[in-house]
Design a protein around this motif. Structure first.
Motif, PDB file in Angstrom:
ATOM      1  N   PHE A 153       2.824   5.820  -3.008  1.00 31.04           N
ATOM      2  CA  PHE A 153       3.776   6.753  -3.221  1.00 31.04           C
ATOM      3  C   PHE A 153       3.867   6.761  -4.906  1.00 31.04           C
ATOM      4  CE2 PHE A 153       8.006   7.048  -5.158  1.00 31.04           C
ATOM      5  CZ  PHE A 153       8.799   8.120  -4.531  1.00 31.04           C
ATOM      6  N   LEU A 154       3.584   5.825  -5.767  1.00 37.71           N
ATOM      7  CA  LEU A 154       3.513   5.886  -7.070  1.00 37.71           C
ATOM      8  C   LEU A 154       2.073   6.467  -7.495  1.00 37.71           C
ATOM      9  CD1 LEU A 154       5.343   2.477  -7.815  1.00 37.71           C
ATOM     10  CD2 LEU A 154       6.401   4.828  -7.961  1.00 37.71           C
ATOM     11  N   GLU A 155       1.166   5.978  -7.269  1.00 35.78           N
ATOM     12  CA  GLU A 155      -0.211   6.179  -7.752  1.00 35.78           C
ATOM     13  C   GLU A 155      -0.392   7.606  -7.292  1.00 35.78           C
ATOM     14  OE1 GLU A 155      -1.862   5.139 -10.334  1.00 35.78           O
ATOM     15  OE2 GLU A 155      -3.642   4.240  -9.798  1.00 35.78           O
ATOM     16  N   GLY A 156       0.253   8.065  -6.128  1.00 36.79           N
ATOM     17  CA  GLY A 156       0.099   9.421  -5.659  1.00 36.79           C
ATOM     18  C   GLY A 156       0.050  10.359  -6.476  1.00 36.79           C
ATOM     19  N   PHE A 157       1.478  10.460  -7.168  1.00 34.62           N
ATOM     20  CA  PHE A 157       1.853  11.557  -7.870  1.00 34.62           C
ATOM     21  C   PHE A 157       1.052  11.506  -9.228  1.00 34.62           C
ATOM     22  CE2 PHE A 157       5.375   8.662  -9.126  1.00 34.62           C
ATOM     23  CZ  PHE A 157       5.211   8.717 -10.521  1.00 34.62           C
ATOM     24  N   ASP A 158       0.752  10.603  -9.840  1.00 35.36           N
ATOM     25  CA  ASP A 158      -0.163  10.488 -11.107  1.00 35.36           C
ATOM     26  C   ASP A 158      -1.381  10.796 -10.888  1.00 35.36           C
ATOM     27  OD1 ASP A 158      -1.608   8.076 -11.072  1.00 35.36           O
ATOM     28  OD2 ASP A 158       0.303   6.812 -11.534  1.00 35.36           O
ATOM     29  N   TRP A 197       0.866  -1.241   0.004  1.00 34.57           N
ATOM     30  CA  TRP A 197       0.119  -0.095  -0.119  1.00 34.57           C
ATOM     31  C   TRP A 197       0.931   1.105   0.058  1.00 34.57           C
ATOM     32  CZ3 TRP A 197      -4.585   0.025  -1.417  1.00 34.57           C
ATOM     33  CH2 TRP A 197      -5.408  -0.844  -1.243  1.00 34.57           C
ATOM     34  N   ILE A 198       2.004   1.204   0.637  1.00 35.30           N
ATOM     35  CA  ILE A 198       2.737   2.383   0.910  1.00 35.30           C
ATOM     36  C   ILE A 198       3.473   2.668  -0.864  1.00 35.30           C
ATOM     37  CG2 ILE A 198       5.339   2.966   1.515  1.00 35.30           C
ATOM     38  CD1 ILE A 198       4.523   1.845   4.141  1.00 35.30           C
ATOM     39  N   GLY A 199       3.938   1.466  -1.337  1.00 36.09           N
ATOM     40  CA  GLY A 199       4.422   1.826  -2.810  1.00 36.09           C
ATOM     41  C   GLY A 199       3.172   2.002  -3.688  1.00 36.09           C
ATOM     42  N   TYR A 200       2.068   1.787  -3.533  1.00 34.67           N
ATOM     43  CA  TYR A 200       1.023   2.078  -4.436  1.00 34.67           C
ATOM     44  C   TYR A 200       0.663   3.755  -4.101  1.00 34.67           C
ATOM     45  CZ  TYR A 200      -3.777   2.983  -6.175  1.00 34.67           C
ATOM     46  OH  TYR A 200      -4.871   3.474  -6.772  1.00 34.67           O
ATOM     47  N   VAL A 248       4.118   5.080 -17.027  1.00 38.32           N
ATOM     48  CA  VAL A 248       4.105   4.583 -15.787  1.00 38.32           C
ATOM     49  C   VAL A 248       2.830   4.274 -15.218  1.00 38.32           C
ATOM     50  CG1 VAL A 248       6.467   5.418 -15.627  1.00 38.32           C
ATOM     51  CG2 VAL A 248       4.650   6.856 -14.846  1.00 38.32           C
ATOM     52  N   TRP A 249       1.808   4.997 -15.746  1.00 37.56           N
ATOM     53  CA  TRP A 249       0.609   5.029 -14.800  1.00 37.56           C
ATOM     54  C   TRP A 249       0.024   3.675 -14.572  1.00 37.56           C
ATOM     55  CZ3 TRP A 249      -3.996   3.248 -16.391  1.00 37.56           C
ATOM     56  CH2 TRP A 249      -4.209   3.002 -17.697  1.00 37.56           C
ATOM     57  N   ASP A 250       0.106   3.046 -15.701  1.00 37.80           N
ATOM     58  CA  ASP A 250      -0.464   1.539 -15.602  1.00 37.80           C
ATOM     59  C   ASP A 250       0.321   0.580 -14.791  1.00 37.80           C
ATOM     60  OD1 ASP A 250       1.430   1.668 -17.479  1.00 37.80           O
ATOM     61  OD2 ASP A 250       0.266   0.458 -19.244  1.00 37.80           O
ATOM     62  N   GLY A 251       1.882   0.819 -14.628  1.00 36.62           N
ATOM     63  CA  GLY A 251       2.413   0.012 -13.815  1.00 36.62           C
ATOM     64  C   GLY A 251       2.302   0.529 -12.444  1.00 36.62           C
ATOM     65  N   ASN A 252       2.053   1.833 -12.099  1.00 33.54           N
ATOM     66  CA  ASN A 252       1.741   2.104 -10.825  1.00 33.54           C
ATOM     67  C   ASN A 252       0.569   1.220 -10.215  1.00 33.54           C
ATOM     68  OD1 ASN A 252       3.986   3.706 -10.970  1.00 33.54           O
ATOM     69  ND2 ASN A 252       2.679   5.499 -11.277  1.00 33.54           N
ATOM     70  N   GLU A 253      -0.512   0.880 -10.998  1.00 37.34           N
ATOM     71  CA  GLU A 253      -1.792   0.387 -10.447  1.00 37.34           C
ATOM     72  C   GLU A 253      -1.565  -1.112 -10.390  1.00 37.34           C
ATOM     73  OE1 GLU A 253      -4.983   1.235 -12.788  1.00 37.34           O
ATOM     74  OE2 GLU A 253      -5.102   3.324 -12.606  1.00 37.34           O
ATOM     75  N   VAL A 254      -0.186  -1.653 -11.029  1.00 37.44           N
ATOM     76  CA  VAL A 254      -0.180  -3.024 -10.265  1.00 37.44           C
ATOM     77  C   VAL A 254       0.066  -3.157  -8.789  1.00 37.44           C
ATOM     78  CG1 VAL A 254       1.858  -4.637 -10.647  1.00 37.44           C
ATOM     79  CG2 VAL A 254       0.859  -3.452 -12.455  1.00 37.44           C
ATOM     80  N   TRP A 255       0.565  -2.075  -8.339  1.00 42.66           N
ATOM     81  CA  TRP A 255       0.787  -2.145  -6.693  1.00 42.66           C
ATOM     82  C   TRP A 255      -0.616  -2.315  -6.191  1.00 42.66           C
ATOM     83  CZ3 TRP A 255       5.393  -1.832  -3.950  1.00 42.66           C
ATOM     84  CH2 TRP A 255       6.447  -1.725  -4.921  1.00 42.66           C
ATOM     85  N   LEU A 256      -1.702  -1.730  -6.618  1.00 40.98           N
ATOM     86  CA  LEU A 256      -2.943  -1.801  -5.986  1.00 40.98           C
ATOM     87  C   LEU A 256      -3.458  -3.313  -6.261  1.00 40.98           C
ATOM     88  CD1 LEU A 256      -5.666  -0.834  -4.922  1.00 40.98           C
ATOM     89  CD2 LEU A 256      -6.346   0.040  -7.176  1.00 40.98           C
ATOM     90  N   LEU A 257      -3.464  -3.811  -7.402  1.00 45.28           N
ATOM     91  CA  LEU A 257      -3.929  -5.232  -7.634  1.00 45.28           C
ATOM     92  C   LEU A 257      -3.222  -6.124  -6.710  1.00 45.28           C
ATOM     93  CD1 LEU A 257      -3.892  -5.160 -11.676  1.00 45.28           C
ATOM     94  CD2 LEU A 257      -5.815  -4.881  -9.974  1.00 45.28           C
ATOM     95  N   THR A 258      -1.781  -6.026  -6.542  1.00 48.23           N
ATOM     96  CA  THR A 258      -1.004  -6.811  -5.800  1.00 48.23           C
ATOM     97  C   THR A 258      -1.414  -6.611  -4.299  1.00 48.23           C
ATOM     98  OG1 THR A 258       0.686  -6.761  -7.338  1.00 48.23           O
ATOM     99  CG2 THR A 258       1.309  -7.559  -5.141  1.00 48.23           C
ATOM    100  N   ALA A 259      -1.755  -5.578  -3.814  1.00 45.47           N
ATOM    101  CA  ALA A 259      -2.054  -5.119  -2.384  1.00 45.47           C
ATOM    102  C   ALA A 259      -3.516  -6.003  -1.848  1.00 45.47           C
ATOM    103  CB  ALA A 259      -2.110  -3.892  -2.084  1.00 45.47           C
ATOM    104  N   GLY A 260      -4.205  -5.880  -3.103  1.00 41.54           N
ATOM    105  CA  GLY A 260      -5.753  -6.454  -2.830  1.00 41.54           C
ATOM    106  C   GLY A 260      -5.397  -7.765  -2.874  1.00 41.54           C
ATOM    107  N   GLY A 261      -4.673  -8.612  -3.798  1.00 39.63           N
ATOM    108  CA  GLY A 261      -4.814  -9.848  -3.902  1.00 39.63           C
ATOM    109  C   GLY A 261      -4.268 -10.412  -2.707  1.00 39.63           C
ATOM    110  N   ALA A 262      -2.924  -9.945  -2.247  1.00 38.74           N
ATOM    111  CA  ALA A 262      -2.291 -10.330  -0.955  1.00 38.74           C
ATOM    112  C   ALA A 262      -3.233 -10.172   0.092  1.00 38.74           C
ATOM    113  CB  ALA A 262      -1.239  -9.482  -0.815  1.00 38.74           C
TER     114      ALA A 262
END
Length: 341
Positions: free
Chosen positions: A20-25, A15-18, A52-66
């Motif tokens: 950090f990255l999705e925050g600026f986009d 979630w922190i990574g998400y 990069v915006w779509d790669g940033n959203e990978v963190w959300l998918l991973t956080a939700g899946g985890a």
């Protein structure tokens, strides 16, 4: 430390990574209305996050899946109780992705302007709603003995949660303005730095109140340390921004986001979703987790694939590291930069 504690930390990191990255986009999306003057500058802002915006959203998918795999009871209670706001976030993310891809498919000004409106609103709403959601998670909600959320959607819009939403909205927009200054050249870069100062000051006022409220409500020594780091990093980002050190300003604004989100998780542990009806009904890392075998298998998979994802994403940012400006927009008329939105 047991495996369910390890996975609480790993989910916090995701979630922190998400954020950090999705925050600026998200911030860039909001700035298409607040900062850009004319079509060319809106294209410049969108192009700063285009690769990069779509790669940033990978963190959300991973956080939700985890969360689903490691803490199924947490996932079930969270996504059923927060169904409407999370659904709205999901719809916004879908429309936002379509807007990025469809905006340039036709040359008509009305077509492009409508998709630009979509980018703005689908960046602003999730930036606000994520703050509302996490503020409610930390503050606690009405959970009964069966681990079900028994409150209403209106209960989620309490003063603490709304303040949390305003903090994430202003902080992400500040983070985006610093990123815009880092990634652009010319007049838009100077205006991004000036706007970042105003946004940073607004975020600082809101964040100090929110962090102090959280510390008073659920704080501990670790969360207090994270709060101090967030405040100092935000002050440093403002100073670096004023000095024209965009790289340092972006790093420090990112540390502010990281420390603020870390503070929320440090305040939460060992709960994952506190109950305001009875503390004994709260979801914790132990009573909401999967079996030890599941967590062990997940740990092995994460150890193999996480470094690969991190290396690929770092490579993407390195490849697209150069600044851009309106002069890099094909067919740009210099006078267009002076148009009002």
């Amino acid at each position: 430390m047991q495996l369910h504690d390890v996975w609480f930390v790993l989910i916090a990191v995701l979630w922190i990574g998400y954020f950090f990255l999705e925050g600026f986009d998200f911030g860039i999306g909001v700035l298409t209305k607040l900062l850009a003057r004319g079509t060319a500058e809106r294209r410049v802002l969108i192009n700063t996050i285009g690769p990069v915006w779509d790669g940033n959203e990978v963190w959300l998918l991973t956080a939700g899946g985890a969360t689903f795999a490691a803490f199924p009871d947490w996932y079930a209670t969270l996504f059923s109780g927060f169904y409407l706001p999370l659904l709205l976030i999901l719809v916004c993310l879908i429309v936002r992705g379509v807007a990025f891809e469809y905006r340039h498919k036709r040359p008509e000004e009305r077509w492009q302007r409508n998709w630009e409106h979509a980018i703005f609103w689908t960046s602003l709403l999730p930036a606000f709603l994520w703050g509302v959601a996490f503020a409610n998670i930390v503050h606690g909600v009405d959970i009964d003995r069966e681990k079900n959320y028994v409150g209403t959607v209106g209960d989620l819009l309490n003063p603490y949660a709304i303040l949390g939403g305003l903090v994430t909205l202003t902080l992400f927009t500040f983070h985006g303005a610093v990123f815009a200054a880092l990634k652009t050249v010319g007049d838009i870069r100077d205006r991004a730095r000036a706007l970042a100062l105003r946004l940073g000051l607004a975020a600082a006022v809101l964040a100090v109140v929110f962090l102090a409220w959280t510390q008073a409500d659920r704080g501990n020594g670790w969360s207090l340390a994270a709060t101090a780091v967030a405040v100092l990093a935000l002050a440093g980002a403002l100073v670096a921004n004023q000095m024209g050190r965009e790289g340092w300003a972006f790093l420090l604004s990112g540390i502010t986001v990281v420390a603020a989100v870390a503070m929320l998780f440090l305040s939460l542990f060992p709960d994952v979703m506190p109950s305001t009806l009875d503390p004994q009904w709260s979801l914790t890392v132990s009573n909401a987790s999967s079996s030890p075998y599941t967590l062990k298998l997940m740990t092995i998979v994460a150890a193999v694939f996480t470094p690969i994802v991190l290396l690929y994403q770092a490579w993407t940012y390195w490849v697209f590291r150069k600044r851009i400006g309106v002069q890099h927009i094909p067919g740009h008329d210099p006078a267009a930069a002076l148009e009002k939105p």
